[in-house]
Scaffold this active site. Structure first.
Site, mmCIF file in Angstrom:
data_model
loop_
_atom_site.group_PDB
_atom_site.id
_atom_site.type_symbol
_atom_site.label_atom_id
_atom_site.label_comp_id
_atom_site.label_asym_id
_atom_site.label_seq_id
_atom_site.Cartn_x
_atom_site.Cartn_y
_atom_site.Cartn_z
ATOM 1 N N HIS A 283 0.870 -1.184 0.000
ATOM 2 C CA HIS A 283 0.000 0.000 0.000
ATOM 3 C C HIS A 283 0.907 1.235 0.000
ATOM 4 C CE1 HIS A 283 -3.054 -2.841 1.970
ATOM 5 N NE2 HIS A 283 -3.397 -2.665 0.708
ATOM 6 N N GLU B 9 1.901 3.724 3.091
ATOM 7 C CA GLU B 9 2.334 3.146 4.361
ATOM 8 C C GLU B 9 3.854 3.213 4.455
ATOM 9 O OE1 GLU B 9 -1.672 0.382 4.371
ATOM 10 O OE2 GLU B 9 0.275 -0.612 4.487
ATOM 11 N N HIS C 38 3.252 -3.370 6.903
ATOM 12 C CA HIS C 38 2.243 -2.342 6.612
ATOM 13 C C HIS C 38 2.123 -1.371 7.776
ATOM 14 C CE1 HIS C 38 0.024 -4.432 3.201
ATOM 15 N NE2 HIS C 38 0.864 -5.363 3.611
ATOM 16 N N GLU D 217 1.163 -5.114 10.891
ATOM 17 C CA GLU D 217 0.674 -3.730 10.930
ATOM 18 C C GLU D 217 1.476 -2.996 11.996
ATOM 19 O OE1 GLU D 217 -1.463 -2.432 8.918
ATOM 20 O OE2 GLU D 217 -2.476 -4.147 8.011
#
Ligand SMILES: [Zn+2]
Length: 336
Positions: free
Chosen positions: A58, A61, A151, A215
């Site tokens: 992404h 990020e 991420h 994450e």
């Protein structure tokens, strides 16, 4: 190309469409630029580990992109010695340049062959990355395979850093990986309840890799990340790339969650009854109507059930969030 001057991120963003493959030496091995945003580092004396680190799947990020680019710089300059085969992937250069999550379609839904069902610039990219993974892992089939896909999340989280564990079916969870995640500063692990089409799941399914989506805090632009908050992750990755080993901390400190319900947007007027900035892993009371639309509603089944990845700004039929419940570490089917 001279190793000490080579900035992988800058090079990738300057030529996001095409590069000529090239190779060059660095103090502990040889580097191969394979494709846009794909750098393969082969150490002179490899431990039996094939490690994939991917960032920027992404585009907005940025913290993991900065973290891993710094790691690559330190390997190429000789500040640290590479001890494992390493494939570094900058996932989506065009989205990074635009500072956006994606351009046409979410790249992290296109793996395990799912790109066949979509259109957009991400489709080719998913295919290229899939081929690169295969070539990398297959070159040393006797080595142990790893893939950490890094991420940051759109919204805040009760647990600043958390991992999404691939669906394992009847297979066992690897305690050593949970110990590594704990050592890397991960606070919570979400156990997937079904196969998915993410990049990390692809590595798990097709290459039997220890593979996770990690994450690592909240989305911020380049230059606004505090990499000190990723100190433990940095230390763990450095130990892994130099020594081939997984640092360990007590896995019992991790909060483990399993999925109770996938929320699907079932009508145009579908609503989640939460604040727009509600954090991931926010828990609710039994009976609370979390979602409703003209087609139906969903009420919380058990006190403490929590929401992860809420998002209603998407087409009907797509996932609007997941309801998760604290799982019992003792009861997991695991191998030491
Ligand atoms: Zn992401």
């Amino acid at each position: 190309m001279k190793a000490p001057d080579f900035d992988f991120l800058r090079y990738t963003l300057e030529q996001p469409d095409q590069i000529s493959p090239s190779t060059f030496l660095f103090p502990s091995g040889r580097a191969h630029l394979e494709q846009v945003g794909v750098l393969r580092l082969e150490p002179r004396h490899p431990k039996p580990v094939n490690l994939v680190l991917s960032v920027g799947i992404h585009g907005n990020e940025t913290a993991p992109i900065e973290l891993v680019n710094r790691l690559v710089k330190d390997i190429l300059s000789g500040a640290i010695t590479l001890g494992v085969r390493l494939l570094v992937i900058i996932g989506h250069p065009h989205a990074i340049i635009r500072g956006e999550r994606f351009v046409d379609v979410n790249l992290n839904r296109l793996f395990d062959g799912a790109y066949d069902r979509y259109e957009g610039m991400e489709v080719d990219r998913a295919q290229v990355l899939t081929e690169q993974l295969t070539a990398f892992y297959d070159a040393e089939p006797s080595f142990e395979n790893f893939h950490y896909d890094l991420h940051t999340a759109i919204r805040g989280s009760r647990f600043e850093r958390f991992a999404v564990h691939p669906y394992v079916g009847e297979a066992q969870y690897q305690v050593r990986q949970f110990g590594f995640l704990a050592a890397a500063g991960i606070e919570a692990v979400l156990l997937s309840h079904q196969p998915s089409t993410t990049f990390s799941y692809h590595s798990y399914k097709h290459h039997n890799a220890h593979a996770f989506t990690l994450e690592l805090g909240k989305v911020r632009p380049f230059g606004e990340n505090n990499l000190k908050r990723l100190q433990k992750m940095d230390t763990c990755l450095r130990t892994l790339v130099t020594a081939g080993g997984l640092l360990q901390a007590r896995q019992e400190q991790l909060h483990i969650f399993s999925v109770v319900k996938v929320l699907v947007k079932d009508a145009d007027d579908y609503q989640l009854h939460i604040a727009s900035d509600e954090k991931n892993f926010t828990g609710f009371k039994q009976g609370f109507v979390l979602a409703s639309s003209s087609a139906g509603e969903y009420a919380i089944e058990q006190d403490g059930d929590a929401i992860v990845f809420p998002n209603t700004n998407l087409p009907i039929g797509q996932r609007a969030g997941m309801v998760v419940r604290k799982a019992n570490w003792q009861q997991l089917n695991k191998a030491w």
